[in-house]
Design an enzyme around this catalytic site. Structure first.
Site, mmCIF file in Angstrom:
data_model
loop_
_atom_site.group_PDB
_atom_site.id
_atom_site.type_symbol
_atom_site.label_atom_id
_atom_site.label_comp_id
_atom_site.label_asym_id
_atom_site.label_seq_id
_atom_site.Cartn_x
_atom_site.Cartn_y
_atom_site.Cartn_z
ATOM 1 N N VAL A 104 0.842 -1.201 0.000
ATOM 2 C CA VAL A 104 0.000 0.000 0.000
ATOM 3 C C VAL A 104 0.879 1.253 0.000
ATOM 4 C CG1 VAL A 104 -1.944 -1.160 1.115
ATOM 5 C CG2 VAL A 104 -0.191 -0.103 2.551
ATOM 6 N N HIS A 120 -4.357 -4.435 -2.365
ATOM 7 C CA HIS A 120 -4.758 -4.091 -0.995
ATOM 8 C C HIS A 120 -4.911 -2.577 -0.790
ATOM 9 C CE1 HIS A 120 -3.070 -8.184 0.643
ATOM 10 N NE2 HIS A 120 -4.264 -8.302 0.092
ATOM 11 N N CYS A 147 -15.440 12.921 7.475
ATOM 12 C CA CYS A 147 -15.850 13.159 6.089
ATOM 13 C C CYS A 147 -16.573 14.500 6.011
ATOM 14 C CB CYS A 147 -16.760 12.019 5.640
ATOM 15 S SG CYS A 147 -17.524 12.309 4.036
ATOM 16 N N SER A 189 5.269 -13.435 1.792
ATOM 17 C CA SER A 189 5.284 -14.669 2.587
ATOM 18 C C SER A 189 4.263 -15.678 2.049
ATOM 19 C CB SER A 189 4.974 -14.351 4.051
ATOM 20 O OG SER A 189 3.716 -13.691 4.131
ATOM 21 N N ASN A 213 12.867 -14.433 -2.909
ATOM 22 C CA ASN A 213 12.658 -14.260 -1.466
ATOM 23 C C ASN A 213 13.854 -14.894 -0.761
ATOM 24 O OD1 ASN A 213 11.596 -14.410 1.243
ATOM 25 N ND2 ASN A 213 9.536 -14.329 0.380
#
Ligand code: OAD
Length: 255
Positions: A104, A120, A147, A189, A213
Site C-alpha cells: 500500500v 490491498h 468526512c 510470505s 525471497n
C-alpha cells in the site's frame, strides 16, 4: 553473478506475458518494515494483524488511524529501490507485464511503474468509512478526520483482514495469473489469501512460477525457480540475465 539460471533467462526473454506479484519484502530495502517483521518503538506492543481490521477501527479508530499515519510517514521518507526499478525496466523488455502489488506504499508508482494493480489499496488515499468514497482529509486536528459530506470517520483506503479485494483488482489480477507465461512472486510470505492464490492459479494454468525471497514460503515447493536473496539484488540480476540472453540470441542469429 550466476544466481539466475540460463534457462530462466531464456524463458523470460521469450515470454509474451509476465505477471509480477509483489509483497512487502520488495520495499524492505527502502526501509519500509515488512508486515510480519516485529514492530518497533511505540507500536512494538501491537501486531499488525490486530490493527488492520474493521473491528479494530470500530473499537479504537484513533489508534488505527495513528498507526497508518506513522506508516504513511515512513513511506513518505522512503525511496524506491533497485528492485522496484528493475520491474520498470523489465516491463520495457517484454511484450506485456502485469504488476500486481499487495503493498500500500505506492513505491512501484514512484519508481515509474504504470497501471499497477493495487490489490490491498493505497495508504496515501483516505475514504469515507460510511460512503466508501475517496476523500481528501479536511484540515484540522481531529483524529481520525471526519468526512466533510457526512461526518463519518475517514479511514485509509486499504483492504483490511476480512474485507473484500476491490473487484476490478481481483478480476484483473486473476486474469493475468491465468494467462501469463511467467509469474514472478517477489517478497511475499504467500500466507495471505486471496493474494496467495494468484501464484497457485498461475501454476495450475501452466505458468512458470519464480519466487524471489531470501526465505522459503509455502509456495516454494511448486516454484520452478527460487532466487533466494533480496529483491533489490535478485531483480536487477534477473534483468541483466535477460539482457545477456537477448544479446546471445542476436549474435547466434547473426553468426
Ligand atoms: P510479509 O511480512 O508477510 O512477508 C514479507 C516477505 O518478504 C517474507 O517472506 C520475507 O522473507 C520477504 N523478504 C524480506 N526481505 C526481503 C527482501 N529484501 N527481498 C525479498 N523478499 C524479502 O508481507 P506480505 O507477504 O506482503 O495485507 O504480506 C501480505 C499481506 O499481509 C499484506 O499486504 C498485508 C498483510 O497482512 C493486508 O493488510 C490485508
Amino acid at each position: 553473478m550466476h544466481v539466475v539460471p540460463q534457462d530462466l533467462a531464456g524463458r523470460l526473454r521469450r515470454a509474451r506475458h509476465v505477471a509480477v506479484l509483489t509483497g512487502s519484502g520488495i520495499s524492505a530495502e527502502s526501509g519500509v518494515p515488512t508486515f510480519r517483521d516485529a514492530q518497533t518503538g511505540l507500536w512494538a506492543k501491537y501486531r499488525p494483524e490486530e490493527l488492520a481490521t474493521p473491528e479494530a477501527f470500530a473499537r479504537e479508530p484513533k489508534l488505527v488511524w495513528q498507526w497508518y499515519a506513522w506508516r504513511r510517514e515512513i513511506v513518505a521518507r522512503a525511496e524506491p529501490n533497485a528492485g522496484h526499478r528493475a520491474i520498470v525496466a523489465l516491463a520495457a523488455r517484454v511484450p506485456r507485464l502485469t504488476l500486481i502489488t499487495q503493498n500500500v506504499d505506492g513505491l512501484h508508482q514512484r519508481a515509474g511503474s504504470t497501471d499497477v494493480i493495487e490489490f490491498h489499496g493505497n495508504l496515501a488515499r483516505s475514504t469515507c468509512s460510511r460512503e466508501g468514497i475517496v476523500t481528501e482529509p479536511p484540515d484540522g486536528d481531529e483524529v481520525p478526520p471526519r468526512c466533510p459530506r457526512c461526518g463519518a470517520y475517514l479511514r485509509p483506503d486499504v483492504v483490511w483482514f476480512g474485507e473484500m479485494i476491490p473487484p476490478p483488482a481481483m478480476t484483473r489480477a486473476f486474469d493475468a495469473a491465468q494467462s501469463c507465461d511467467i509469474f514472478l512472486s517477489v517478497g511475499t510470505s504467500s500466507l495471505v489469501y486471496p493474494a496467495a492464490a494468484l501464484a497457485e492459479a498461475a501454476h495450475a494454468a501452466g505458468a512458470c512460477v519464480v519466487e524471489i525471497n531470501p526465505e522459503r514460503t509455502p509456495h516454494s515447493h511448486f516454484a520452478a525457480h527460487l532466487l533466494a536473496g533480496p529483491a533489490g539484488e535478485m531483480l536487477p540480476a534477473l534483468l541483466a540475465a535477460v539482457a545477456d540472453a537477448a544479446r546471445t540470441a542476436i549474435s547466434e542469429r547473426d553468426a
